[in-house]
Design a protein around this motif. Structure first.
Motif, PDB file in Angstrom:
ATOM      1  N   GLN A 123       0.780  -1.196  -0.089  1.00 32.20           N
ATOM      2  CA  GLN A 123       0.101  -0.067   0.053  1.00 32.20           C
ATOM      3  C   GLN A 123       0.779   1.225   0.083  1.00 32.20           C
ATOM      4  OE1 GLN A 123      -0.952   2.698   2.144  1.00 32.20           O
ATOM      5  NE2 GLN A 123      -2.450   3.336   0.948  1.00 32.20           N
ATOM      6  N   TYR A 124       0.495   2.348  -0.683  1.00 32.60           N
ATOM      7  CA  TYR A 124       1.171   3.648  -0.832  1.00 32.60           C
ATOM      8  C   TYR A 124       0.272   4.440  -0.280  1.00 32.60           C
ATOM      9  CZ  TYR A 124       4.072   7.129  -2.323  1.00 32.60           C
ATOM     10  OH  TYR A 124       4.778   8.376  -2.202  1.00 32.60           O
ATOM     11  N   PRO A 125       1.025   5.216   0.846  1.00 35.84           N
ATOM     12  CA  PRO A 125       2.362   5.115   1.204  1.00 35.84           C
ATOM     13  C   PRO A 125       2.711   4.277   2.406  1.00 35.84           C
ATOM     14  CG  PRO A 125       1.356   7.162   2.143  1.00 35.84           C
ATOM     15  CD  PRO A 125       0.348   6.527   1.291  1.00 35.84           C
ATOM     16  N   LEU A 126       1.743   3.875   3.098  1.00 33.41           N
ATOM     17  CA  LEU A 126       1.904   3.300   4.435  1.00 33.41           C
ATOM     18  C   LEU A 126       2.679   1.868   4.443  1.00 33.41           C
ATOM     19  CD1 LEU A 126      -1.521   3.805   6.216  1.00 33.41           C
ATOM     20  CD2 LEU A 126       0.490   5.336   6.074  1.00 33.41           C
ATOM     21  N   GLY A 127       2.580   1.389   3.213  1.00 30.93           N
ATOM     22  CA  GLY A 127       3.415  -0.045   3.026  1.00 30.93           C
ATOM     23  C   GLY A 127       2.765  -1.365   3.623  1.00 30.93           C
ATOM     24  N   VAL A 128       1.700  -1.462   4.037  1.00 27.61           N
ATOM     25  CA  VAL A 128       1.127  -2.615   4.270  1.00 27.61           C
ATOM     26  C   VAL A 128       0.663  -3.391   3.170  1.00 27.61           C
ATOM     27  CG1 VAL A 128       0.228  -1.501   6.686  1.00 27.61           C
ATOM     28  CG2 VAL A 128      -1.383  -1.594   4.497  1.00 27.61           C
ATOM     29  N   THR A 129       0.739  -4.771   3.544  1.00 29.11           N
ATOM     30  CA  THR A 129       0.034  -5.738   2.577  1.00 29.11           C
ATOM     31  C   THR A 129      -1.396  -6.268   2.805  1.00 29.11           C
ATOM     32  OG1 THR A 129       2.285  -6.495   1.982  1.00 29.11           O
ATOM     33  CG2 THR A 129       0.407  -7.946   1.588  1.00 29.11           C
ATOM     34  N   MET A 130      -2.233  -6.030   1.752  1.00 27.04           N
ATOM     35  CA  MET A 130      -3.681  -6.534   1.990  1.00 27.04           C
ATOM     36  C   MET A 130      -3.689  -7.918   2.396  1.00 27.04           C
ATOM     37  SD  MET A 130      -6.885  -5.718  -0.371  1.00 27.04           S
ATOM     38  CE  MET A 130      -6.893  -4.218  -0.394  1.00 27.04           C
ATOM     39  N   SER A 131      -4.549  -8.576   3.301  1.00 25.38           N
ATOM     40  CA  SER A 131      -4.608  -9.683   3.559  1.00 25.38           C
ATOM     41  C   SER A 131      -5.395 -10.590   2.616  1.00 25.38           C
ATOM     42  CB  SER A 131      -5.110  -9.868   5.103  1.00 25.38           C
ATOM     43  OG  SER A 131      -6.639  -9.542   5.114  1.00 25.38           O
ATOM     44  N   VAL A 132      -5.148 -11.900   2.581  1.00 26.94           N
ATOM     45  CA  VAL A 132      -5.964 -12.744   1.634  1.00 26.94           C
ATOM     46  C   VAL A 132      -7.496 -12.429   2.127  1.00 26.94           C
ATOM     47  CG1 VAL A 132      -6.621 -15.032   0.872  1.00 26.94           C
ATOM     48  CG2 VAL A 132      -4.208 -14.171   1.127  1.00 26.94           C
ATOM     49  N   ALA A 133      -7.872 -12.450   3.365  1.00 27.75           N
ATOM     50  CA  ALA A 133      -9.446 -12.536   3.632  1.00 27.75           C
ATOM     51  C   ALA A 133      -9.729 -11.080   3.122  1.00 27.75           C
ATOM     52  CB  ALA A 133      -9.431 -12.423   4.940  1.00 27.75           C
ATOM     53  N   ARG A 134      -9.068  -9.852   3.256  1.00 22.68           N
ATOM     54  CA  ARG A 134      -9.419  -8.641   2.729  1.00 22.68           C
ATOM     55  C   ARG A 134      -9.549  -8.801   1.377  1.00 22.68           C
ATOM     56  NH1 ARG A 134      -8.882  -3.997   5.616  1.00 22.68           N
ATOM     57  NH2 ARG A 134      -9.396  -5.267   7.394  1.00 22.68           N
ATOM     58  N   ARG A 135      -8.891  -9.344   0.788  1.00 22.71           N
ATOM     59  CA  ARG A 135      -8.791  -9.185  -0.908  1.00 22.71           C
ATOM     60  C   ARG A 135     -10.187 -10.034  -1.176  1.00 22.71           C
ATOM     61  NH1 ARG A 135      -3.057  -9.595  -3.439  1.00 22.71           N
ATOM     62  NH2 ARG A 135      -1.664  -8.816  -2.016  1.00 22.71           N
ATOM     63  N   LEU A 136     -10.356 -11.289  -0.671  1.00 27.39           N
ATOM     64  CA  LEU A 136     -11.601 -11.805  -0.880  1.00 27.39           C
ATOM     65  C   LEU A 136     -12.646 -10.894  -0.857  1.00 27.39           C
ATOM     66  CD1 LEU A 136     -10.485 -15.429   0.105  1.00 27.39           C
ATOM     67  CD2 LEU A 136     -10.660 -14.432  -2.160  1.00 27.39           C
ATOM     68  N   SER A 137     -12.795 -10.290   0.353  1.00 25.77           N
ATOM     69  CA  SER A 137     -13.980  -9.326   0.747  1.00 25.77           C
ATOM     70  C   SER A 137     -13.995  -8.378  -0.178  1.00 25.77           C
ATOM     71  CB  SER A 137     -13.886  -8.881   2.353  1.00 25.77           C
ATOM     72  OG  SER A 137     -14.769  -7.773   2.557  1.00 25.77           O
ATOM     73  N   LEU A 138     -13.005  -7.635  -0.847  1.00 24.77           N
ATOM     74  CA  LEU A 138     -12.973  -6.738  -1.706  1.00 24.77           C
ATOM     75  C   LEU A 138     -13.604  -7.172  -2.917  1.00 24.77           C
ATOM     76  CD1 LEU A 138     -12.050  -3.808  -2.533  1.00 24.77           C
ATOM     77  CD2 LEU A 138     -10.039  -4.549  -2.945  1.00 24.77           C
ATOM     78  N   ILE A 139     -13.214  -8.315  -3.255  1.00 22.61           N
ATOM     79  CA  ILE A 139     -13.685  -9.054  -4.750  1.00 22.61           C
ATOM     80  C   ILE A 139     -15.090  -9.324  -4.537  1.00 22.61           C
ATOM     81  CG2 ILE A 139     -13.747 -10.925  -6.481  1.00 22.61           C
ATOM     82  CD1 ILE A 139     -10.532 -11.042  -5.878  1.00 22.61           C
ATOM     83  N   GLU A 140     -15.484  -9.734  -3.468  1.00 25.25           N
ATOM     84  CA  GLU A 140     -17.014  -9.964  -3.346  1.00 25.25           C
ATOM     85  C   GLU A 140     -17.933  -8.675  -3.046  1.00 25.25           C
ATOM     86  OE1 GLU A 140     -20.666 -11.470  -2.568  1.00 25.25           O
ATOM     87  OE2 GLU A 140     -19.049 -12.290  -3.159  1.00 25.25           O
ATOM     88  N   THR A 141     -17.365  -7.731  -2.523  1.00 27.14           N
ATOM     89  CA  THR A 141     -18.069  -6.329  -2.510  1.00 27.14           C
ATOM     90  C   THR A 141     -18.110  -5.849  -4.101  1.00 27.14           C
ATOM     91  OG1 THR A 141     -16.972  -5.624  -0.293  1.00 27.14           O
ATOM     92  CG2 THR A 141     -17.775  -3.959  -1.788  1.00 27.14           C
ATOM     93  N   ALA A 142     -17.035  -5.789  -4.713  1.00 25.33           N
ATOM     94  CA  ALA A 142     -17.152  -5.433  -6.111  1.00 25.33           C
ATOM     95  C   ALA A 142     -18.092  -6.283  -6.831  1.00 25.33           C
ATOM     96  CB  ALA A 142     -15.856  -5.548  -6.653  1.00 25.33           C
ATOM     97  N   ARG A 143     -18.309  -7.552  -6.905  1.00 20.99           N
ATOM     98  CA  ARG A 143     -19.255  -8.450  -7.320  1.00 20.99           C
ATOM     99  C   ARG A 143     -20.739  -7.917  -7.064  1.00 20.99           C
ATOM    100  NH1 ARG A 143     -22.924 -11.843  -6.689  1.00 20.99           N
ATOM    101  NH2 ARG A 143     -22.496 -11.770  -4.447  1.00 20.99           N
ATOM    102  N   SER A 144     -20.921  -7.805  -5.709  1.00 25.71           N
ATOM    103  CA  SER A 144     -22.284  -7.197  -5.051  1.00 25.71           C
ATOM    104  C   SER A 144     -22.800  -6.131  -5.565  1.00 25.71           C
ATOM    105  CB  SER A 144     -22.327  -7.502  -3.718  1.00 25.71           C
ATOM    106  OG  SER A 144     -21.517  -6.780  -3.061  1.00 25.71           O
ATOM    107  N   THR A 145     -21.732  -5.078  -5.693  1.00 27.00           N
ATOM    108  CA  THR A 145     -22.278  -3.729  -6.158  1.00 27.00           C
ATOM    109  C   THR A 145     -21.937  -3.523  -7.660  1.00 27.00           C
ATOM    110  OG1 THR A 145     -20.050  -3.104  -5.688  1.00 27.00           O
ATOM    111  CG2 THR A 145     -21.471  -2.843  -3.820  1.00 27.00           C
ATOM    112  N   GLY A 146     -21.303  -4.428  -8.293  1.00 26.41           N
ATOM    113  CA  GLY A 146     -21.034  -3.996  -9.584  1.00 26.41           C
ATOM    114  C   GLY A 146     -19.816  -3.133  -9.996  1.00 26.41           C
ATOM    115  N   ALA A 147     -19.055  -3.088  -8.883  1.00 23.30           N
ATOM    116  CA  ALA A 147     -17.792  -2.077  -9.155  1.00 23.30           C
ATOM    117  C   ALA A 147     -16.718  -2.989 -10.122  1.00 23.30           C
ATOM    118  CB  ALA A 147     -17.486  -1.705  -7.716  1.00 23.30           C
ATOM    119  N   TRP A 148     -15.813  -1.809 -10.297  1.00 21.18           N
ATOM    120  CA  TRP A 148     -14.668  -2.271 -10.903  1.00 21.18           C
ATOM    121  C   TRP A 148     -13.501  -1.928  -9.810  1.00 21.18           C
ATOM    122  CZ3 TRP A 148     -15.093  -4.735 -15.442  1.00 21.18           C
ATOM    123  CH2 TRP A 148     -16.281  -4.439 -16.175  1.00 21.18           C
TER     124      TRP A 148
END
Length: 499
Positions: free
Chosen positions: A280-305
């Motif tokens: 992550q820029y600029p803080l440098g943290v890495t998105m966890s797998v759980a957070r990644r899956l949650s983000l993809i699910e949110t995009a699917r449910s809202t129709g977001a890119w």
């Protein structure tokens, strides 16, 4: 009848070693200025090309090219059997314009009528010009690569070979989405190194990250569309979304990356979600797998890119690089953005955009309408550099070098800035964050450091909403141990005066 004398030329090429302007153009410019300013009178005879070439120490063809341009524009005229002369009627007089000696700087008093995007660009102009015009190779400018360790000899050999053997057919614009061999090389590399699932047809070669983001904005965004963005986050991306007149939703970042739950509480219908999940820029943290899956699910449910900006993921110092978010996406919601300016060298404005298969045609058409592709020769060189294995070897070497430079920075900060800057090592990237104590203004520190010839970025400048702590972004990849040590000493002097 008195023979006309040859004008003694005033042309000087003393500054030719300090300029990239071709010699023939320098000669042309000198003559044109002399003619228009009156230093060379109308109908005056000028030296032959051979005589002037001897005087200046250049080839005759250089002078001939300059004279040809002056002839073409009407500044010179030839008289059979007599030589070459300054024209009796100058082009500027024929066009009823003033000569250069009478020109004055116009006094502009008209009102400006700018678009909404133009108005926003005017607000951002001071920051953008400052970032682009600054002396970048001073500690601790972020985003720079270790040019002292780049294999320029290999790059030069490939460049010479590409230029020597380039075919006439390659001189055309070629494929609309970029040089075919480069797209194939990128697709292969991304598949093995980043876990990106794509065919070469899905790869669009861009002139860096900004062009990729501009293309995405042009294809997908309308005014007032809701865009979720990490906060703090990448300022250039933020500016682009503001220019697009979107409804920008500030999303906090925690130790697992963009906080999807917090985003859902303030935004309901995102059209686009911008993230830097691997580092992550600029803080440098890495998105966890759980957070990644949650983000993809949110995009699917809202129709977001989702825009996955994978700007420096090649540099991971513990274990293998984290696989891409795009590789987890089964619904074609992620647009992957990569850049080579962080792995090759900054002036190589080449990057890539990987789009889902059903968006290839619309992105290709938009690419044609909004801007041309990067120079073909640069694409050809990079394709060879990757396919011959040089790119992978260079990245491996840089991982070792950057890890050493990061350790050096952390050690120097711990030794010389204890109590003034809190800094921890990171498993990835090309920068570190140094946290400041109390209410010390990070923007003011950046300004004072610049006076000491130190280039830092403030966390505050990357934020939309106020951040709980003030901090500084230290880029370390381009600087060896001695430069890091000298830079930290300068920062110590600045902070000690401000503390």
């Amino acid at each position: 009848m008195e023979k006309q004398r040859t004008l003694v030329p005033f042309v000087s090429l003393a500054g030719r070693a300090q300029t990239d302007v071709p010699m023939y153009r320098q000669i042309y410019d000198e003559f044109r200025r002399g003619i228009l300013s009156g230093k060379i009178s109308p109908r005056s005879r000028i030296p032959s090309s051979r005589a002037l070439a001897d005087q200046l120490g250049v080839s005759r063809i250089t002078v001939v090219n300059a004279y040809d341009q002056l002839f073409a524009e009407g500044y010179l005229e030839a008289r059979v059997g007599s030589g070459t002369f300054v024209a009796g009627e100058l082009p500027e007089e024929l066009l009823h314009t003033a000569s250069l000696r009478n020109l004055k700087k116009p006094r502009v008093s008209r009102p400006l009528s700018l678009s909404a995007k133009g108005t926003q660009a005017a607000r951002d102009s001071a920051r953008i010009v400052s970032e682009q015009s600054a002396n970048k190779f001073i500690p601790f400018q972020n985003g720079l690569t270790a040019l002292d360790s780049f294999p320029f000899d290999v790059w030069a050999r490939i460049a010479a070979r590409c230029i020597r053997y380039i075919s006439p057919g390659d001189m055309f614009d070629g494929d609309l989405t970029g040089y075919r061999l480069l797209r194939e090389a990128i697709a292969t590399h991304l598949g093995s190194a980043r876990g990106v699932r794509c065919d070469p047809e899905q790869v669009i070669v861009t002139a860096g990250t900004q062009q990729a983001l501009s293309l995405i904005s042009a294809v997908l965004l309308e005014a007032d569309d809701e865009v979720w963005m990490e906060d703090p986050g990448y300022t250039s991306a933020r500016s682009l979304f503001i220019h697009s007149r979107t409804n920008l939703v500030s999303v906090p970042v925690d130790n697992d990356g963009l906080d999807v739950n917090a985003a859902s509480a303030v935004g309901k219908n995102p059209k686009l979600i911008y993230v830097t999940p691997s580092h992550q820029y600029p803080l440098g943290v890495t998105m966890s797998v759980a957070r990644r899956l949650s983000l993809i699910e949110t995009a699917r449910s809202t129709g977001a890119w989702i825009i996955e900006d994978d700007y420096d993921s090649e540099y991971r110092y513990a274990g293998r690089p984290i696989a891409s978010l795009q590789g987890l996406d089964d619904e074609g919601r992620v647009l992957y953005v990569g850049t080579f300016s962080k792995t090759i060298f900054p002036s190589l404005k080449l990057g890539c955009l990987v789009v889902p298969p059903d968006l290839v045609d619309v992105f290709t058409a938009t690419r044609v309408l909004t801007g041309s592709q990067p120079p073909l020769i640069d694409q050809a060189i990079l394709a060879e550099f990757i396919s011959e294995g040089h790119f992978a070897r260079h990245v491996r070497r840089m991982r070792t070098l950057y890890a050493e430079r990061q350790r050096s920075l952390v050690e120097q900060v711990d030794r010389r800035l204890k109590g003034l800057v809190e800094m921890k090592a990171d498993d990835a990237g090309m920068h570190l964050v140094g946290w400041l104590p109390g209410d010390l203004d990070d923007r003011e520190v950046v300004r004072k450091a610049a006076e000491a010839n130190i280039r830092l970025n403030s966390i505050s400048d990357h934020c939309i909403a106020p951040y709980p702590r003030n901090g500084l972004v230290f880029g370390y990849a381009a600087f060896d141990e001695k430069k890091i040590k000298r830079g930290v000493v300068k920062i110590a002097a600045v902070l000690e005066k401000m503390a």
